[in-house]
Design an enzyme around this catalytic site. Sequence first.
Site, PDB file in Angstrom:
ATOM      1  N   CYS A  83       0.838  -1.199   0.000  1.00 57.59           N
ATOM      2  CA  CYS A  83       0.000   0.000   0.000  1.00 57.59           C
ATOM      3  C   CYS A  83       0.879   1.258   0.000  1.00 57.59           C
ATOM      4  O   CYS A  83       1.492   1.571  -1.011  1.00 57.59           O
ATOM      5  CB  CYS A  83      -0.989  -0.035   1.168  1.00 57.59           C
ATOM      6  N   HIS A 194      -3.629  -5.118  -0.293  1.00 62.14           N
ATOM      7  CA  HIS A 194      -3.215  -5.662   0.996  1.00 62.14           C
ATOM      8  C   HIS A 194      -3.197  -7.185   0.916  1.00 62.14           C
ATOM      9  O   HIS A 194      -4.242  -7.829   1.039  1.00 62.14           O
ATOM     10  CB  HIS A 194      -4.174  -5.213   2.096  1.00 62.14           C
ATOM     11  N   GLU A 196      -2.226  -9.286   3.056  1.00 66.13           N
ATOM     12  CA  GLU A 196      -2.622  -9.870   4.342  1.00 66.13           C
ATOM     13  C   GLU A 196      -4.143  -9.949   4.496  1.00 66.13           C
ATOM     14  O   GLU A 196      -4.640 -10.657   5.376  1.00 66.13           O
ATOM     15  CB  GLU A 196      -2.008  -9.077   5.498  1.00 66.13           C
TER      16      GLU A 196
END
Length: 212
Positions: A83, A194, A196
């Site tokens: 990001c 992202h 994750e």
Amino acid sequence: MKKVVVIDYGMSNLRSVSKALEHVANDAWQVQVSRQAEEILQADKVVFPGQGAMGNCMQLLHETHLYDVIKQAMVEKPFLGICLGLQTLLTSSEENGGTQGFNVIQGSVTHFPTPLVDSSTQEKLKIPQMGWNQVKQTQDHPLWQGIEDNSRFYFVHSYYVDTQDQAHIAGQTNYGIDYTSVIAKDNLFAVQFHPEKSQHAGLKLLENFLTW
């Protein structure tokens, strides 16, 4: 034991990033969250996450004396930007009235145009982009191994990377416009989304980073 450090500069969801790395790491890896220069520079691999405004990010990097540390790590180690960790690689950003980046990749970080319209449905798109979107892989890279082209990842952002440096564009996404969502250069790999928060594809990308 090898060590991957997630950089803590006071502005990111560090827990979700570190937990995702721990999920895909084998016994050979230790995942550490740190803002200590020595620990970052001694790591085998470095992850630079971020969310929020780029101006605040760069200010914090200077206040915490991590700017030069991160710049050094970018040269010396396998380095994953997430990001803001992507956006800071560019020359500058329009955000916060103008913010200078690391200038690793020539280009700018630009706000999505308004109004923003889906070209296929003509529906007005919300800013920030928040949710799942596809990534078109524009070059082969070890971090794409086992991830299908046009896989969906989770995005949250109002600004996008605008670079003409085609050699280093590794992925593109469409949200009203086509924009660069992944950059790869030497030991650097950086993504707008992202991983994750991106379930299987995101975890696979993190796993690939550890084996890269």
